[in-house]
Design a protein around this motif. Structure first.
Motif, short mmCIF file in Angstrom:
data_model
loop_
_atom_site.label_atom_id
_atom_site.label_comp_id
_atom_site.label_asym_id
_atom_site.label_seq_id
_atom_site.Cartn_x
_atom_site.Cartn_y
_atom_site.Cartn_z
N TYR A 3 0.85 -1.18 0.14
CA TYR A 3 0.22 -0.11 -0.07
C TYR A 3 0.99 1.15 -0.09
CZ TYR A 3 -3.46 -3.29 1.58
OH TYR A 3 -4.39 -4.40 1.70
N ILE A 4 0.16 2.24 -0.36
CA ILE A 4 0.92 3.66 -0.44
C ILE A 4 0.60 4.54 0.62
CG2 ILE A 4 1.52 5.66 -1.88
CD1 ILE A 4 1.14 3.92 -4.15
N HIS A 5 -0.76 4.60 0.80
CA HIS A 5 -1.42 5.72 1.84
C HIS A 5 -1.70 5.08 3.18
CE1 HIS A 5 -0.94 8.32 -1.50
NE2 HIS A 5 -1.97 7.60 -2.14
N ILE A 6 -1.68 3.76 3.21
CA ILE A 6 -1.90 3.09 4.57
C ILE A 6 -0.71 2.06 5.00
CG2 ILE A 6 -4.44 3.31 4.31
CD1 ILE A 6 -4.49 0.32 3.52
N ARG A 25 -3.04 15.52 6.70
CA ARG A 25 -3.94 15.36 7.92
C ARG A 25 -4.73 13.96 7.65
NH1 ARG A 25 -7.02 20.49 9.34
NH2 ARG A 25 -7.42 20.22 7.10
N ASN A 26 -4.00 13.03 6.95
CA ASN A 26 -4.65 11.84 6.48
C ASN A 26 -5.93 11.76 6.00
OD1 ASN A 26 -2.51 10.24 7.95
ND2 ASN A 26 -3.34 10.90 9.81
N ALA A 27 -6.10 12.76 5.16
CA ALA A 27 -7.43 13.03 4.28
C ALA A 27 -7.32 11.86 3.41
CB ALA A 27 -7.23 14.62 3.68
N PHE A 28 -8.91 11.82 2.65
CA PHE A 28 -9.29 10.90 2.16
C PHE A 28 -9.30 11.20 0.59
CE2 PHE A 28 -12.37 9.30 5.28
CZ PHE A 28 -12.05 7.98 5.28
N ILE A 33 -9.39 5.57 -0.65
CA ILE A 33 -10.62 4.60 -0.64
C ILE A 33 -10.11 3.50 -1.24
CG2 ILE A 33 -12.87 4.86 -1.80
CD1 ILE A 33 -13.27 7.64 -1.20
N ALA A 34 -9.53 3.34 -2.45
CA ALA A 34 -9.45 2.03 -3.08
C ALA A 34 -8.27 1.12 -2.12
CB ALA A 34 -8.58 2.35 -4.34
N GLU A 35 -7.40 1.72 -1.59
CA GLU A 35 -6.80 0.90 -0.52
C GLU A 35 -7.32 0.32 0.57
OE1 GLU A 35 -2.98 2.65 0.49
OE2 GLU A 35 -2.23 3.11 -1.81
N LEU A 36 -8.10 1.16 1.29
CA LEU A 36 -9.00 0.94 2.49
C LEU A 36 -9.82 -0.36 1.78
CD1 LEU A 36 -9.73 4.10 4.37
CD2 LEU A 36 -8.20 1.90 4.96
N SER A 37 -10.54 -0.14 0.78
CA SER A 37 -11.23 -1.25 0.25
C SER A 37 -10.62 -2.71 -0.03
CB SER A 37 -12.10 -0.87 -1.19
OG SER A 37 -12.97 0.21 -0.75
N ALA A 38 -9.21 -2.40 -0.57
CA ALA A 38 -8.72 -3.69 -1.08
C ALA A 38 -8.13 -4.24 0.55
CB ALA A 38 -7.31 -3.36 -1.61
N TRP A 39 -7.95 -3.43 1.39
CA TRP A 39 -7.40 -3.84 2.64
C TRP A 39 -8.53 -4.59 3.48
CZ3 TRP A 39 -9.66 -3.06 7.17
CH2 TRP A 39 -9.03 -3.70 8.72
N ALA A 40 -9.70 -4.11 3.30
CA ALA A 40 -10.99 -4.91 4.00
C ALA A 40 -11.20 -6.07 3.36
CB ALA A 40 -12.08 -3.93 3.83
N ALA A 41 -11.02 -6.46 2.12
CA ALA A 41 -11.04 -7.34 1.44
C ALA A 41 -10.23 -8.46 1.92
CB ALA A 41 -11.32 -7.30 -0.09
N ASP A 87 -17.92 8.04 -7.82
CA ASP A 87 -17.17 8.50 -6.67
C ASP A 87 -17.78 8.19 -5.32
OD1 ASP A 87 -14.37 9.28 -6.72
OD2 ASP A 87 -15.03 10.77 -5.63
N ALA A 88 -18.89 8.50 -4.96
CA ALA A 88 -19.57 8.36 -3.79
C ALA A 88 -19.83 6.98 -3.71
CB ALA A 88 -20.61 9.14 -3.83
N THR A 89 -20.38 6.14 -4.71
CA THR A 89 -20.67 4.63 -4.58
C THR A 89 -19.45 3.88 -3.96
OG1 THR A 89 -22.38 4.90 -6.08
CG2 THR A 89 -21.38 2.82 -5.51
N ALA A 90 -18.28 4.28 -4.56
CA ALA A 90 -16.69 3.60 -4.16
C ALA A 90 -16.92 3.69 -2.69
CB ALA A 90 -15.85 4.20 -4.96
N MET A 91 -16.85 5.27 -2.40
CA MET A 91 -16.76 5.54 -0.93
C MET A 91 -17.54 4.85 0.10
SD MET A 91 -16.17 9.26 0.70
CE MET A 91 -15.01 9.45 2.01
N SER A 92 -18.89 4.76 -0.43
CA SER A 92 -19.75 4.03 0.49
C SER A 92 -19.51 2.84 0.77
CB SER A 92 -21.38 4.27 -0.13
OG SER A 92 -22.31 3.63 0.55
#
Length: 278
Positions: A3-6, A25-28, A33-41, A87-92
């Motif tokens: 990962y790059i951002h996490i 400040r650790n902004a989205f 979003i893509a990295e957190l989604s991949a991590w969650a999977a 964009d919003a759907t990916a975040m959701s």
């Protein structure tokens, strides 16, 4: 996975997940979003293999998460409605993936959790905040709204608090966050890590399958009537009682011994830490 951002670190059955963009400040943005989604999977797979039992979510530097990245927001000004919806759907979906992890997630909040950062706090099962931290559903200050995070925030703070905080966009203290259910413990910054670890070790003394089932039970029962919930809850407890883990837990209690899933070394270390901090 790289990962790059996490940043992730595995301590036995504990996964430590850190947002790692302290310069903003650790902004989205879309990459976070893509990295957190991949991590969650991946975390869901690891949980299914019993490789992780607890996740600790934090932010690098002085702030937990300031919400949306300014550069990202500047790009969305030029998006079409369809592009914004995508964009919003990916975040959701990212928030849903974090919310539905089959293991408990403990949020370590320092500095501030604003906008989407407050949404991250909402999907944590337990939130420990430093006593100077600020929270806020600040989207209306930008002429937008906390739509994507609203299902998760409402489940935590309820309609009344949301009417005040969604509509004003006001920032509020960690103490107020605790009062409305968004945070669960508020401690001085120097005690933040120790308080997080107490929760982690407490979770590790519980049956891992039972913890996962208890987490799944909450949204299943939440909006049901007692009559609707009765068959569901009866089935849930019956299933746990006859499970190998349930049998082990009950027998350990009756035989006055430690259940097999408890790492006694971790328990001793926790008690030692509590004595030092008392």
């Amino acid at each position: 996975m790289a990962y790059i951002h996490i940043v992730t670190r595995r301590d036995g059955p504990v996964e430590r997940l850190t947002l790692n963009r302290p310069d903003v400040r650790n902004a989205f943005n879309e990459e976070v979003i893509a990295e957190l989604s991949a991590w969650a999977a991946e975390a869901r797979k690891d949980a299914a293999r019993h490789e992780i039992r607890v996740v600790v979510l934090g932010g690098a530097g002085t702030m937990f998460c300031a919400g949306a990245d300014v550069t990202w927001m500047a790009k969305t000004v030029h998006y079409t409605h369809e592009e914004n919806q995508r964009d919003a759907t990916a975040m959701s979906r990212m928030f849903a993936a974090l919310d539905e992890l089959p293991v408990p997630m403990v949020g370590r909040v320092q500095g501030a959790a604003l906008g989407g950062g407050a949404g991250l706090a909402a999907v944590c099962d337990i939130v420990v905040a430093d006593d100077q931290a600020l929270f806020g559903f600040t989207e209306v200050k930008l002429g937008i709204l906390p739509a994507v995070i609203s299902p998760f925030a409402l489940a935590k703070i309820g309609r009344s608090a949301a009417r005040e905080l969604f509509l004003t966009g006001a920032r509020f203290s960690a103490t107020h966050a605790k009062a409305i259910g968004l945070a669960h413990a508020v401690v001085p910054a120097a005690d933040l890590d120790a308080a997080v670890e107490r929760y982690v070790q407490e979770l590790l003394t519980a049956g891992p399958e039972a913890v996962s089932a208890a987490k799944a039970l909450i949204p299943n029962v939440w909006l049901r009537t007692r009559e609707e919930a009765m068959p569901l809850t009866a089935h849930a407890i019956a299933e746990r009682r006859v499970s190998a883990e349930g049998q082990e837990g009950l027998r350990a209690f009756l035989e006055k011994r430690t259940a097999r899933w408890i790492n006694t070394k971790d328990t001793r270390d926790t008690k030692d830490t509590e004595k030092k901090n008392s």
